[in-house]
Design a protein around this motif. Structure first.
Motif, PDB file in Angstrom:
ATOM      1  N   SER A  30      16.159 -24.253  13.542  1.00  0.00           N
ATOM      2  CA  SER A  30      16.109 -25.456  12.841  1.00  0.00           C
ATOM      3  C   SER A  30      17.406 -25.527  11.950  1.00  0.00           C
ATOM      4  N   VAL A  31      18.763 -24.781  11.885  1.00  0.00           N
ATOM      5  CA  VAL A  31      19.225 -24.519  10.510  1.00  0.00           C
ATOM      6  C   VAL A  31      20.781 -23.936  11.028  1.00  0.00           C
ATOM      7  N   ASP A  32      21.797 -24.131  10.233  1.00  0.00           N
ATOM      8  CA  ASP A  32      23.262 -24.075  10.608  1.00  0.00           C
ATOM      9  C   ASP A  32      23.074 -22.953   9.771  1.00  0.00           C
ATOM     10  N   ARG A  33      24.898 -22.700   9.531  1.00  0.00           N
ATOM     11  CA  ARG A  33      25.438 -21.391   9.087  1.00  0.00           C
ATOM     12  C   ARG A  33      25.224 -21.752   7.460  1.00  0.00           C
ATOM     13  N   VAL A 161       3.521 -29.364   6.892  1.00  0.00           N
ATOM     14  CA  VAL A 161       4.107 -30.236   7.305  1.00  0.00           C
ATOM     15  C   VAL A 161       4.010 -31.613   7.471  1.00  0.00           C
ATOM     16  N   ALA A 162       2.822 -31.797   7.027  1.00  0.00           N
ATOM     17  CA  ALA A 162       2.447 -33.108   6.822  1.00  0.00           C
ATOM     18  C   ALA A 162       3.243 -34.017   5.163  1.00  0.00           C
ATOM     19  N   GLY A 163       3.686 -33.175   4.468  1.00  0.00           N
ATOM     20  CA  GLY A 163       4.817 -33.422   3.079  1.00  0.00           C
ATOM     21  C   GLY A 163       5.847 -33.298   3.642  1.00  0.00           C
ATOM     22  N   ALA A 164       6.826 -32.672   4.823  1.00  0.00           N
ATOM     23  CA  ALA A 164       8.262 -32.093   5.141  1.00  0.00           C
ATOM     24  C   ALA A 164       8.531 -33.202   4.960  1.00  0.00           C
ATOM     25  N   ARG A 165       8.274 -34.304   5.475  1.00  0.00           N
ATOM     26  CA  ARG A 165       9.192 -35.518   5.494  1.00  0.00           C
ATOM     27  C   ARG A 165       9.933 -36.177   4.180  1.00  0.00           C
ATOM     28  N   GLN A 166       8.704 -36.068   3.038  1.00  0.00           N
ATOM     29  CA  GLN A 166       9.447 -35.967   2.111  1.00  0.00           C
ATOM     30  C   GLN A 166      10.206 -35.203   1.146  1.00  0.00           C
ATOM     31  N   SER A 167      10.747 -34.408   1.788  1.00  0.00           N
ATOM     32  CA  SER A 167      11.619 -33.425   1.770  1.00  0.00           C
ATOM     33  C   SER A 167      13.194 -33.444   1.568  1.00  0.00           C
ATOM     34  N   PRO A 168      13.733 -32.971   0.051  1.00  0.00           N
ATOM     35  CA  PRO A 168      15.432 -33.737   0.748  1.00  0.00           C
ATOM     36  C   PRO A 168      16.117 -32.797   1.639  1.00  0.00           C
ATOM     37  N   TRP A 169      15.362 -31.777   2.290  1.00  0.00           N
ATOM     38  CA  TRP A 169      15.623 -31.177   3.173  1.00  0.00           C
ATOM     39  C   TRP A 169      15.840 -32.023   4.828  1.00  0.00           C
ATOM     40  N   TRP A 170      14.672 -32.869   4.521  1.00  0.00           N
ATOM     41  CA  TRP A 170      14.009 -33.435   6.392  1.00  0.00           C
ATOM     42  C   TRP A 170      14.901 -33.755   7.051  1.00  0.00           C
ATOM     43  N   PRO A 171      16.512 -34.540   6.304  1.00  0.00           N
ATOM     44  CA  PRO A 171      17.215 -35.052   7.340  1.00  0.00           C
ATOM     45  C   PRO A 171      18.263 -34.166   8.075  1.00  0.00           C
ATOM     46  N   GLY A 172      18.758 -33.501   7.333  1.00  0.00           N
ATOM     47  CA  GLY A 172      18.757 -31.759   8.037  1.00  0.00           C
ATOM     48  C   GLY A 172      18.346 -31.375   9.291  1.00  0.00           C
ATOM     49  N   GLN A 173      17.166 -31.229   9.063  1.00  0.00           N
ATOM     50  CA  GLN A 173      16.059 -31.045  10.357  1.00  0.00           C
ATOM     51  C   GLN A 173      16.083 -32.218  11.428  1.00  0.00           C
ATOM     52  N   VAL A 174      15.836 -33.504  11.192  1.00  0.00           N
ATOM     53  CA  VAL A 174      16.126 -34.036  11.711  1.00  0.00           C
ATOM     54  C   VAL A 174      17.660 -33.978  12.626  1.00  0.00           C
ATOM     55  N   LYS A 175      18.668 -33.645  11.987  1.00  0.00           N
ATOM     56  CA  LYS A 175      20.030 -34.091  12.765  1.00  0.00           C
ATOM     57  C   LYS A 175      20.432 -33.277  13.745  1.00  0.00           C
ATOM     58  N   ILE A 176      20.154 -31.985  13.417  1.00  0.00           N
ATOM     59  CA  ILE A 176      20.403 -31.147  14.217  1.00  0.00           C
ATOM     60  C   ILE A 176      18.694 -30.367  15.201  1.00  0.00           C
ATOM     61  N   ALA A 177      17.913 -31.533  15.540  1.00  0.00           N
ATOM     62  CA  ALA A 177      16.747 -31.335  16.302  1.00  0.00           C
ATOM     63  C   ALA A 177      16.858 -30.867  17.878  1.00  0.00           C
ATOM     64  N   HIS A 178      17.697 -31.446  18.232  1.00  0.00           N
ATOM     65  CA  HIS A 178      18.281 -31.456  19.265  1.00  0.00           C
ATOM     66  C   HIS A 178      18.884 -30.528  20.121  1.00  0.00           C
ATOM     67  N   THR A 179      18.787 -29.185  18.604  1.00  0.00           N
ATOM     68  CA  THR A 179      19.122 -27.872  18.846  1.00  0.00           C
ATOM     69  C   THR A 179      17.829 -27.530  19.177  1.00  0.00           C
ATOM     70  N   LEU A 180      16.841 -27.484  19.073  1.00  0.00           N
ATOM     71  CA  LEU A 180      15.376 -27.015  19.098  1.00  0.00           C
ATOM     72  C   LEU A 180      15.024 -26.380  20.672  1.00  0.00           C
ATOM     73  N   GLU A 181      15.438 -27.302  21.091  1.00  0.00           N
ATOM     74  CA  GLU A 181      15.557 -26.733  22.656  1.00  0.00           C
ATOM     75  C   GLU A 181      16.387 -25.980  22.754  1.00  0.00           C
TER      76      GLU A 181
END
Length: 257
Positions: A30-33, A161-181
């Motif tokens: 869930s993170v990059d470099r 987890v419930a409040g995470a979508r409102q966090s400023p870092w949430w779009p970054g999580q969504v962007k690389i969600a495919h790499t969770l697999e």
């Protein structure tokens, strides 16, 4: 920034800083470099640090289908760019990937791992995590995939987890969600792959935090028993999100020894 081309044509980007023996840093799930940026700066005082964006993240590209062997090829391509041999550090599931690379015979000089999230008795639902991530992303449910990672895989509190979508870092999580697999594929059923651990033929160190997730200490101890030439270290008071200034001296001493 620089990059290499892996065997399947994927561009693997990395930031190169410092001077000295080469050290390659791999992030976890869930993170990059960016997650290793502070550690890279600390180690750059003594090493040439290659802070890598794994495939599908940051400035790296991606090629399907995913396979762990493709990521090992990515690591090897960066090592070749570093001169043909390098130390390898991985954090969390990136540590598990680093161990896979060393066990597969990638030209690694020393292996350093921060809290590879294997468990002696993993929760049964973890074995199905890769399929769950794949299905959620394929259905366009990237937010749900990120939430599943935080809540079910990592085990963060429901209120976080419930409040995470409102966090400023949430779009970054969504962007690389495919790499969770990808990371779940690396982890398998989250049990320690004992045969591969025994196949690591280079000096290794497994480091955990004294205040981290339950089970991390036992996992690190067991890996140190399995890997033929392994050391152990525990950073008291540290959690899974480790302080780079605390971790760097331990890594530096090991890599320079």
């Amino acid at each position: 920034m620089d990059s290499v081309t892996s065997d399947d044509g994927t561009t693997i980007a990395y930031e190169r800083i410092g001077d000295g023996p080469a050290v390659i840093l791999l992030p976890g799930g869930s993170v990059d470099r960016g997650s290793n940026a502070t550690l890279a700066a600390e180690l750059a005082r003594d090493f040439t640090v290659f802070n890598v964006d794994r495939r599908g993240r940051g400035d790296s590209t991606d090629t399907l289908p995913y396979a762990v062997d493709r990521e090992i090829e990515d690591i090897t391509a960066v090592i070749v760019a570093a001169g043909g041999s390098a130390h390898l550090y991985g954090s969390s599931s990136g540590a598990a990937l680093a161990m896979e690379a060393a066990a597969a015979g990638a030209p690694v000089s020393k292996l350093a791992m921060w809290e590879p999230p294997y468990f002696l008795n993993p929760r049964p639902e973890l074995a199905d995590a890769a399929r769950v991530f794949h299905d959620l992303v394929a259905a366009g449910k990237r937010d749900e995939a990120a939430e599943y990672f935080m809540g079910t895989v990592v085990g963060m509190p429901a209120e976080f987890v419930a409040g995470a979508r409102q966090s400023p870092w949430w779009p970054g999580q969504v962007k690389i969600a495919h790499t969770l697999e990808y990371d779940a594929t690396v982890m398998g059923d989250y049990r320690i792959p004992e045969d591969r651990a025994r196949s690591v033929g280079v000096p290794a160190i497994i480091v955990d935090g004294g205040a981290s997730f339950p089970g991390m200490h036992e996992t690190a101890d067991r890996l140190a028993e399995l890997i033929p030439n392994a050391q152990r270290a525990t950073l008291e008071g540290q959690q899974h999100n480790v302080d780079a200034a605390t971790l760097a001296p331990v890594l530096r001493d090991f890599l320079q020894s």
